[in-house]
Design an enzyme around this catalytic site. Structure first.
Site, PDB file in Angstrom:
ATOM      1  N   ASP A  52      34.761  43.663  31.065  1.00  4.99           N
ATOM      2  CA  ASP A  52      36.091  44.157  30.696  1.00  4.99           C
ATOM      3  C   ASP A  52      36.917  43.000  30.138  1.00  4.99           C
ATOM      4  O   ASP A  52      37.048  41.956  30.766  1.00  4.99           O
ATOM      5  CB  ASP A  52      36.790  44.745  31.925  1.00  4.99           C
ATOM      6  CG  ASP A  52      38.198  45.238  31.596  1.00  4.99           C
ATOM      7  OD1 ASP A  52      38.319  46.394  31.150  1.00  4.99           O
ATOM      8  OD2 ASP A  52      39.160  44.466  31.781  1.00  4.99           O
ATOM      9  N   TYR A  57      44.104  38.617  26.151  1.00  7.62           N
ATOM     10  CA  TYR A  57      43.576  37.542  26.986  1.00  7.62           C
ATOM     11  C   TYR A  57      43.192  36.344  26.120  1.00  7.62           C
ATOM     12  O   TYR A  57      42.111  36.302  25.522  1.00  7.62           O
ATOM     13  CB  TYR A  57      42.352  38.010  27.781  1.00  7.62           C
ATOM     14  CG  TYR A  57      42.592  39.176  28.713  1.00  7.62           C
ATOM     15  CD1 TYR A  57      43.866  39.486  29.178  1.00  7.62           C
ATOM     16  CD2 TYR A  57      41.532  39.979  29.125  1.00  7.62           C
ATOM     17  CE1 TYR A  57      44.085  40.564  30.034  1.00  7.62           C
ATOM     18  CE2 TYR A  57      41.733  41.055  29.988  1.00  7.62           C
ATOM     19  CZ  TYR A  57      43.007  41.339  30.434  1.00  7.62           C
ATOM     20  OH  TYR A  57      43.208  42.409  31.279  1.00  7.62           O
ATOM     21  N   ARG A 223      43.805  37.921  42.527  1.00  8.53           N
ATOM     22  CA  ARG A 223      43.880  36.672  41.759  1.00  8.53           C
ATOM     23  C   ARG A 223      43.474  35.457  42.591  1.00  8.53           C
ATOM     24  O   ARG A 223      44.061  34.391  42.477  1.00  8.53           O
ATOM     25  CB  ARG A 223      45.287  36.492  41.192  1.00  8.53           C
ATOM     26  CG  ARG A 223      45.717  37.620  40.258  1.00  8.53           C
ATOM     27  CD  ARG A 223      47.212  37.567  39.979  1.00  8.53           C
ATOM     28  NE  ARG A 223      47.603  38.484  38.916  1.00  8.53           N
ATOM     29  CZ  ARG A 223      47.859  39.767  39.070  1.00  8.53           C
ATOM     30  NH1 ARG A 223      47.753  40.317  40.264  1.00  8.53           N
ATOM     31  NH2 ARG A 223      48.224  40.518  38.056  1.00  8.53           N
ATOM     32  N   GLY A 294      36.543  38.508  38.154  1.00 12.34           N
ATOM     33  CA  GLY A 294      36.371  37.423  37.199  1.00 12.34           C
ATOM     34  C   GLY A 294      35.598  36.278  37.811  1.00 12.34           C
ATOM     35  O   GLY A 294      35.458  36.174  39.033  1.00 12.34           O
ATOM     36  N   ALA A 295      35.093  35.414  36.959  1.00 10.60           N
ATOM     37  CA  ALA A 295      34.349  34.237  37.422  1.00 10.60           C
ATOM     38  C   ALA A 295      34.520  33.120  36.411  1.00 10.60           C
ATOM     39  O   ALA A 295      34.427  33.347  35.209  1.00 10.60           O
ATOM     40  CB  ALA A 295      32.871  34.567  37.607  1.00 10.60           C
ATOM     41  N   ARG A 296      34.761  31.914  36.925  1.00  6.18           N
ATOM     42  CA  ARG A 296      34.940  30.750  36.065  1.00  6.18           C
ATOM     43  C   ARG A 296      33.612  30.049  35.777  1.00  6.18           C
ATOM     44  O   ARG A 296      33.513  29.263  34.843  1.00  6.18           O
ATOM     45  CB  ARG A 296      35.879  29.760  36.742  1.00  6.18           C
ATOM     46  CG  ARG A 296      37.295  30.240  36.917  1.00  6.18           C
ATOM     47  CD  ARG A 296      38.082  30.120  35.632  1.00  6.18           C
ATOM     48  NE  ARG A 296      39.515  30.121  35.869  1.00  6.18           N
ATOM     49  CZ  ARG A 296      40.419  29.591  35.057  1.00  6.18           C
ATOM     50  NH1 ARG A 296      40.031  29.015  33.942  1.00  6.18           N
ATOM     51  NH2 ARG A 296      41.691  29.656  35.328  1.00  6.18           N
ATOM     52  N   GLN A 300      30.273  31.468  40.913  1.00  8.21           N
ATOM     53  CA  GLN A 300      31.202  32.548  41.236  1.00  8.21           C
ATOM     54  C   GLN A 300      30.664  33.888  40.752  1.00  8.21           C
ATOM     55  O   GLN A 300      30.779  34.902  41.449  1.00  8.21           O
ATOM     56  CB  GLN A 300      32.569  32.275  40.611  1.00  8.21           C
ATOM     57  CG  GLN A 300      33.335  31.129  41.237  1.00  8.21           C
ATOM     58  CD  GLN A 300      34.659  30.868  40.539  1.00  8.21           C
ATOM     59  OE1 GLN A 300      35.006  31.521  39.545  1.00  8.21           O
ATOM     60  NE2 GLN A 300      35.413  29.897  41.036  1.00  8.21           N
TER      61      GLN A 300
END
Length: 331
Positions: A52, A57, A223, A294-296, A300
């Site tokens: 997504d 963004y 978050r 989300g993942a950085r 993660q």
């Protein structure tokens, strides 16, 4: 990985869907493109086939990163979800917020979802993503300056042209859902939902269950708040939006920390992280179809995906909810 069908569609999404907001860097203190690409690819390797994103963004950067990450993957094995209706390059509609772009320059972001604007946004998204169709196209925020009929008829046209497969919405309440449903077959509503933000349980969630609309829960880890990694005194980067949210005050970080300590023994028993336990609880809630995470980096991404494999009994879910109901945050 588990997969669930959206509404009355034939579209199945991975229960953990990769949320690519942070990948764009905007409002998240920047991004590392190479690591973001690796995170998406690593997610795919462990079964997270759904991604997504949105034009806003990173002002196109997130979509470009997603496009780069999936470039060599079979397109029919991936589900691309993106959005429209937030313009930073056009002063039309209603002002949504003042912000700064990824170069630190001031920008004004407008909610605008006219037919002409949607057609342009779709073409731009297709180019950035490197694809000829979008699996789920969603209005990002309601636009009070454009009739819903005009907006939904534009998306219907894109579906007829084969550029979009299914239509969804984001941040819609019951009244907006009812009106939009007159003009298009909606399959989903993407809304904020987490352990500490459960407002949709009152009206929106029951309506969506009744009308077979899937809920795509965004910010299920609030978050990063619910990972247990943030303690009182945590310092954010100057352009990180979380610094201004009430959840991240020292008072609330203290309360959240105390709650997480209560469920930490269960996480240890399940041999998982707190974040994984939180994600599992979220996707087991009635009416929640998928959770966006989300993942950085690769680690993660893999941890998020593995949360699906945790075995939680109804008693254990009830225990978590009981501790959660006793949590009182300061606004």
């Amino acid at each position: 990985m588990q997969y669930r069908k959206l509404g009355n569609s034939n579209l199945e999404l991975s229960v953990i869907t990769f949320g690519a907001w942070a990948a764009g860097g905007w409002m998240w203190g920047g991004t590392e493109r190479t690591e973001a690409v690796k995170a998406i690819r690593s997610s795919y390797d462990v079964g997270v086939t759904s991604i997504d994103t949105a034009p806003i963004y990173g002002q196109g950067l997130s979509e470009e990163i997603v496009g780069e990450a999936i470039r060599d993957l079979p397109r029919d094995t991936i589900q691309l979800l993106t959005k429209f209706g937030l313009r930073w390059d056009l002063s039309r509609g209603s002002l949504h917020m003042k912000s700064k772009n990824t170069q630190g320059e001031s920008i004004d972001i407008y909610k605008y979802a006219s037919k002409e604007s949607i057609i342009k946004e779709c073409e731009d998204s297709l180019k950035r993503l490197g694809t000829d169709y979008i699996d789920l196209y969603q209005i990002h925020w309601p636009d009070k300056t454009t009739p819903i009929q005009e907006t939904m008829e534009a998306v219907s046209l894109l579906i007829e042209q084969g550029k979009v497969v299914y239509a969804g919405v984001c941040n819609y309440n019951v009244d907006l859902l009812e009106e939009a449903s007159h003009y298009i077959n909606l399959v989903s509503n993407q809304v904020p939902y987490s352990m500490v933000k459960r407002d949709i349980e009152h009206d929106t969630l029951p309506y969506c269950i009744q009308h077979n609309l899937s809920i795509l829960a965004y910010s299920p880890l609030e978050r990063g708040l619910l990972t247990g990694k943030m303690k009182p005194g945590y310092q954010f980067a100057s352009d990180d939006h979380r610094a201004s949210l009430h959840f991240f005050t020292d008072a609330n970080l203290t309360r959240i920390d105390a709650f997480l300590e209560k469920i930490a023994p269960l996480a240890s028993e399940k041999q998982c992280t707190l974040g994984q336990l939180v994600l599992k609880w979220t996707i087991e809630q009635p009416g929640i179809t998928i959770a966006l995470a989300g993942a950085r980096n690769e680690k993660q991404a893999q941890e998020n995906a593995a949360s699906v494999n945790i075995d939680l009994t109804s008693t254990e879910i009830g225990f978590i909810t009981k501790q959660l109901n006793e949590l009182k945050l300061v606004k």
